[in-house]
Design a protein around this motif. Sequence first.
Motif, PDB file in Angstrom:
ATOM      1  N   ALA A 121      77.526  35.604  75.538  1.00  0.00           N
ATOM      2  CA  ALA A 121      77.161  35.852  74.583  1.00  0.00           C
ATOM      3  C   ALA A 121      76.490  37.193  74.167  1.00  0.00           C
ATOM      4  CB  ALA A 121      76.151  34.985  73.833  1.00  0.00           C
ATOM      5  N   MET A 122      75.596  37.705  75.419  1.00  0.00           N
ATOM      6  CA  MET A 122      75.135  39.276  75.251  1.00  0.00           C
ATOM      7  C   MET A 122      76.225  40.068  74.600  1.00  0.00           C
ATOM      8  SD  MET A 122      71.505  38.079  77.270  1.00  0.00           S
ATOM      9  CE  MET A 122      72.099  37.838  79.212  1.00  0.00           C
ATOM     10  N   MET A 143      61.334   6.620  98.845  1.00  0.00           N
ATOM     11  CA  MET A 143      62.376   6.678  97.341  1.00  0.00           C
ATOM     12  C   MET A 143      62.839   7.575  97.152  1.00  0.00           C
ATOM     13  SD  MET A 143      60.871   4.704  93.694  1.00  0.00           S
ATOM     14  CE  MET A 143      62.125   3.097  93.938  1.00  0.00           C
ATOM     15  N   SER A 144      64.255   8.001  97.051  1.00  0.00           N
ATOM     16  CA  SER A 144      64.550   8.996  96.918  1.00  0.00           C
ATOM     17  C   SER A 144      64.749   9.038  95.260  1.00  0.00           C
ATOM     18  CB  SER A 144      65.623   9.704  97.847  1.00  0.00           C
ATOM     19  OG  SER A 144      66.892   8.455  96.984  1.00  0.00           O
ATOM     20  N   ARG A 145      64.804  10.042  94.511  1.00  0.00           N
ATOM     21  CA  ARG A 145      64.945  10.489  93.106  1.00  0.00           C
ATOM     22  C   ARG A 145      66.713  10.717  93.135  1.00  0.00           C
ATOM     23  NH1 ARG A 145      62.118  13.648  88.403  1.00  0.00           N
ATOM     24  NH2 ARG A 145      63.130  13.028  86.586  1.00  0.00           N
ATOM     25  N   THR A 146      67.165  10.615  92.310  1.00  0.00           N
ATOM     26  CA  THR A 146      68.829  10.621  91.831  1.00  0.00           C
ATOM     27  C   THR A 146      69.584  11.677  91.046  1.00  0.00           C
ATOM     28  OG1 THR A 146      69.982   8.510  92.313  1.00  0.00           O
ATOM     29  CG2 THR A 146      70.268  10.165  93.811  1.00  0.00           C
ATOM     30  N   ILE A 147      69.648  12.433  90.615  1.00  0.00           N
ATOM     31  CA  ILE A 147      69.986  12.481  89.304  1.00  0.00           C
ATOM     32  C   ILE A 147      71.261  12.233  88.610  1.00  0.00           C
ATOM     33  CG2 ILE A 147      69.751  14.578  87.929  1.00  0.00           C
ATOM     34  CD1 ILE A 147      68.253  16.637  89.622  1.00  0.00           C
ATOM     35  N   PRO A 148      71.934  11.756  87.266  1.00  0.00           N
ATOM     36  CA  PRO A 148      73.142  11.381  87.044  1.00  0.00           C
ATOM     37  C   PRO A 148      73.503  12.010  86.740  1.00  0.00           C
ATOM     38  CG  PRO A 148      70.999  10.534  85.577  1.00  0.00           C
ATOM     39  CD  PRO A 148      70.275  11.663  87.037  1.00  0.00           C
ATOM     40  N   PHE A 149      73.431  13.779  86.402  1.00  0.00           N
ATOM     41  CA  PHE A 149      74.566  13.839  86.113  1.00  0.00           C
ATOM     42  C   PHE A 149      74.072  15.699  87.091  1.00  0.00           C
ATOM     43  CE2 PHE A 149      71.122  17.047  84.050  1.00  0.00           C
ATOM     44  CZ  PHE A 149      70.422  15.435  83.405  1.00  0.00           C
ATOM     45  N   PRO A 150      74.943  16.526  87.128  1.00  0.00           N
ATOM     46  CA  PRO A 150      75.142  18.229  88.438  1.00  0.00           C
ATOM     47  C   PRO A 150      74.352  18.746  87.390  1.00  0.00           C
ATOM     48  CG  PRO A 150      77.187  17.181  86.967  1.00  0.00           C
ATOM     49  CD  PRO A 150      76.004  16.134  86.968  1.00  0.00           C
ATOM     50  N   VAL A 151      73.615  18.741  87.702  1.00  0.00           N
ATOM     51  CA  VAL A 151      71.954  19.964  86.794  1.00  0.00           C
ATOM     52  C   VAL A 151      72.910  20.833  87.093  1.00  0.00           C
ATOM     53  CG1 VAL A 151      69.774  21.243  86.647  1.00  0.00           C
ATOM     54  CG2 VAL A 151      70.321  18.170  86.618  1.00  0.00           C
ATOM     55  N   HIS A 152      73.073  21.566  88.404  1.00  0.00           N
ATOM     56  CA  HIS A 152      73.135  22.709  88.805  1.00  0.00           C
ATOM     57  C   HIS A 152      74.506  23.207  88.003  1.00  0.00           C
ATOM     58  CE1 HIS A 152      70.724  21.469  92.091  1.00  0.00           C
ATOM     59  NE2 HIS A 152      69.781  22.774  92.115  1.00  0.00           N
ATOM     60  N   GLN A 153      75.330  22.839  87.847  1.00  0.00           N
ATOM     61  CA  GLN A 153      76.321  23.077  87.648  1.00  0.00           C
ATOM     62  C   GLN A 153      76.037  23.224  86.150  1.00  0.00           C
ATOM     63  OE1 GLN A 153      79.443  19.647  88.064  1.00  0.00           O
ATOM     64  NE2 GLN A 153      79.909  21.171  89.773  1.00  0.00           N
ATOM     65  N   ILE A 154      75.348  22.309  85.551  1.00  0.00           N
ATOM     66  CA  ILE A 154      75.094  22.778  84.023  1.00  0.00           C
ATOM     67  C   ILE A 154      74.107  23.925  83.608  1.00  0.00           C
ATOM     68  CG2 ILE A 154      73.625  21.445  82.006  1.00  0.00           C
ATOM     69  CD1 ILE A 154      74.287  19.390  82.915  1.00  0.00           C
ATOM     70  N   SER A 185      75.112  27.100  81.525  1.00  0.00           N
ATOM     71  CA  SER A 185      74.305  27.988  80.552  1.00  0.00           C
ATOM     72  C   SER A 185      73.847  29.656  80.840  1.00  0.00           C
ATOM     73  CB  SER A 185      73.021  27.016  80.711  1.00  0.00           C
ATOM     74  OG  SER A 185      73.139  25.604  80.400  1.00  0.00           O
ATOM     75  N   VAL A 186      74.187  29.674  81.627  1.00  0.00           N
ATOM     76  CA  VAL A 186      73.522  31.102  82.955  1.00  0.00           C
ATOM     77  C   VAL A 186      74.769  32.081  82.240  1.00  0.00           C
ATOM     78  CG1 VAL A 186      73.135  32.825  83.915  1.00  0.00           C
ATOM     79  CG2 VAL A 186      72.083  30.881  83.562  1.00  0.00           C
ATOM     80  N   PHE A 187      76.544  31.819  82.476  1.00  0.00           N
ATOM     81  CA  PHE A 187      77.271  32.209  81.793  1.00  0.00           C
ATOM     82  C   PHE A 187      77.396  32.568  80.924  1.00  0.00           C
ATOM     83  CE2 PHE A 187      78.928  31.239  86.471  1.00  0.00           C
ATOM     84  CZ  PHE A 187      78.920  32.868  87.181  1.00  0.00           C
ATOM     85  N   LEU A 188      77.354  30.983  79.835  1.00  0.00           N
ATOM     86  CA  LEU A 188      77.524  31.616  78.706  1.00  0.00           C
ATOM     87  C   LEU A 188      76.872  32.335  78.055  1.00  0.00           C
ATOM     88  CD1 LEU A 188      78.074  27.153  77.269  1.00  0.00           C
ATOM     89  CD2 LEU A 188      79.465  29.904  78.007  1.00  0.00           C
TER      90      LEU A 188
END
Length: 50
Positions: free
Chosen positions: A23-24, A1-12, A16-19
């Motif tokens: 800020a720094m 059973m494969s689990r799919t993630i409904p939103f793009p975790v990698h893009q988020i 977040s890293v770029f933001l």
Amino acid sequence: MSRTIPFPVHQIALASVFLALAAMLGGCNTVEGMGQDVQSGGRAIERTAQ
């Protein structure tokens, strides 16, 4: 059973890293400007004390 993630975790995560980086970098400019203000205030006090 494969689990799919409904939103793009990698893009988020990448956004977040770029933001956080932006800020720094913005904070560095603010701290540098405050340091220059304190330094100029110290010079004025030194001139007055002489």
